[in-house]
Design a protein around this motif. Sequence first.
Motif, mmCIF file in Angstrom:
data_model
loop_
_atom_site.group_PDB
_atom_site.id
_atom_site.type_symbol
_atom_site.label_atom_id
_atom_site.label_comp_id
_atom_site.label_asym_id
_atom_site.label_seq_id
_atom_site.Cartn_x
_atom_site.Cartn_y
_atom_site.Cartn_z
ATOM 1 N N VAL A 1 93.064 16.921 24.112
ATOM 2 C CA VAL A 1 92.024 17.799 23.564
ATOM 3 C C VAL A 1 90.668 17.476 24.197
ATOM 4 N N LEU A 2 90.343 16.187 24.301
ATOM 5 C CA LEU A 2 89.076 15.788 24.921
ATOM 6 C C LEU A 2 89.044 16.200 26.392
ATOM 7 N N SER A 3 90.206 16.116 27.054
ATOM 8 C CA SER A 3 90.273 16.526 28.458
ATOM 9 C C SER A 3 89.934 18.016 28.614
ATOM 10 N N LEU A 4 90.407 18.819 27.666
ATOM 11 C CA LEU A 4 90.085 20.250 27.682
ATOM 12 C C LEU A 4 88.581 20.475 27.587
ATOM 13 N N VAL A 5 87.961 19.780 26.629
ATOM 14 C CA VAL A 5 86.522 19.926 26.415
ATOM 15 C C VAL A 5 85.756 19.458 27.658
ATOM 16 N N ALA A 6 86.203 18.344 28.240
ATOM 17 C CA ALA A 6 85.535 17.797 29.432
ATOM 18 C C ALA A 6 85.658 18.754 30.619
ATOM 19 N N HIS A 7 86.831 19.395 30.761
ATOM 20 C CA HIS A 7 87.009 20.377 31.836
ATOM 21 C C HIS A 7 86.058 21.554 31.641
ATOM 22 N N TYR A 8 85.905 21.991 30.403
ATOM 23 C CA TYR A 8 84.977 23.093 30.124
ATOM 24 C C TYR A 8 83.547 22.683 30.467
ATOM 25 N N GLU A 9 83.159 21.475 30.026
ATOM 26 C CA GLU A 9 81.792 20.997 30.263
ATOM 27 C C GLU A 9 81.511 20.808 31.756
ATOM 28 N N ALA A 10 82.551 20.416 32.491
ATOM 29 C CA ALA A 10 82.379 20.172 33.930
ATOM 30 C C ALA A 10 82.392 21.479 34.735
ATOM 31 N N GLY A 11 82.619 22.595 34.048
ATOM 32 C CA GLY A 11 82.669 23.882 34.735
ATOM 33 C C GLY A 11 83.939 24.088 35.527
ATOM 34 N N MET A 12 84.989 23.313 35.177
ATOM 35 C CA MET A 12 86.265 23.415 35.900
ATOM 36 C C MET A 12 87.164 24.434 35.203
ATOM 37 N N ASP A 13 86.677 25.689 35.141
ATOM 38 C CA ASP A 13 87.377 26.742 34.418
ATOM 39 C C ASP A 13 88.732 27.077 35.019
ATOM 40 N N TYR A 14 88.872 26.866 36.323
ATOM 41 C CA TYR A 14 90.127 27.209 36.989
ATOM 42 C C TYR A 14 91.290 26.333 36.505
#
Length: 514
Positions: free
Chosen positions: A405-418
């Motif tokens: 779950v935290l990895s999902l949030v971190a990906h969103y914050e990092a702009g790694m939408d792909y």
Amino acid sequence: MTNTHKDALFVLVKSLSKSEKRQFKLYVGRLGVNTDAKFLSLFILLDKLRNYNEKTILESGIVKKAQLSNLKAHLYKQILVSLRLNPVNQNIRVQIREQLDFATILYQKGLYKQSLKILEKAKNIAVDNEEKNIAYEIVELEKIIETQFITRSIPDRADELAIQAKELSAQNVMTSKLSNLSLQLYGWMLKVGYVRGDDDYQRVKMYFEKQLPSYNIDRLGFREKLWLYKSYLWYSFLTQDFLSCYKYASKWVDLFDERPDMIEMHPVFFLKGNNYLLESLFNVKYSSQFNETLEKLEKKVSEKDFPKNDNIASLIFLYVNSHKLNLHFMEGSFKKGLYLVRIIEYGINKHKDRIDAHHIMVLYYKIASLYFGNADNKNCILYLNKIIKNKNLRMREDLMCFARVLSLVAHYEAGMDYHLEVQLKSTYKFLLKMNDMHAVQKEMLNFLRNLRNIYPHELRNEFEKLHKELKKYEDHPYEKRPFLYLDIISWLESHLQNKPVAQIIQQKAKQLTR
């Protein structure tokens, strides 16, 4: 080639200090015939090797392949004998066992009075130091010797020994029941984590009440109280009653404050008690008491007379640094805590043979959370991947879930939408498989899934909706768990207030300071 971690002899050799290696060579050399012994040559070779390599051993000509297994077993035994003779390892328990062995030898030689004299002294030491299992063994040997009808100096000796055996047996049974209960609850905690609803709660409650033996607290000794408090502590953790966790962890630590002599006998229990006390204080956000307890622990373990060995050093590293990270989480001082990453990485490498995999994964999760709080999402993802990609981790399923779950949030914050869509599907499948879908997780997944369907100017409104929904669960008896792993509320408020998440947590910490 055998893996270093799987070859017990190599790990044992590499765990020896310089003084222990020197003592082993002196122990072997006490007889001249041993100076050219094959097991000593094997020891010297293993000490030089950086990694275990069976091919190198065989090429050295020390031993043939068919004899290697027996030679390794012999060397292993000789090292253990040498370590047993080392004064550093001569604790009370080993000394009592040694006296019991001496008394047994004297008894077998027919020197009954000498044997009884040693046994009486050893029994008193065992009882004073709460070593009641050994004390019971001693009483049983005393009974055997008395049946020889050689000594009749004490008229009521038979009654005295019978009463002692009965009392020690009852105390050992109580300890066994409590330790069994504590172990089962601990295993439940590692496998499943906290209770997830009323059904889970009732199942744990019924099991605990059924297995908890009747007791009179005034008649329990140090050892029985220790296991009693441990059992209540694990029950409180499982049911997410963190105030009760604090209560029983405090009682656990208080036992050692009342009997400081027991620290030398049970340094591991002393460290674990302080660890759970700090964990409880972290969960109830009692920052001032947390800081005081951590400083007190650091001071105690640095004292010259505090027991020292490799296992204790590993536990001190694990607990002290884990709670130093927790302190930075409580204060929101993520940037200040970054210095701990290098220390922890070095410590993990140094103590990897004595720290189990899921404790290492917990440290990785805390480091990931530290980077997340510092807005370094790429490093956060890097450490979370160490957990997510660990296929051998069978415990702490809750940790695996929240890492995703935290990895999902971190990906969103990092702009790694792909990566987000693939991550969402993977996380959703994992949570369903683990049967660990909490309301908070559902709300988070739905929020992240819908991000692709909204316009930028609608984002604030979505954050507000999610914040409103999650606030309902902040004090929910079964939904508190996600907030222990990730302060989602503060993350949302950081977006709503356009402030760093660290600043939000710092503001809350000032309000909660007590």
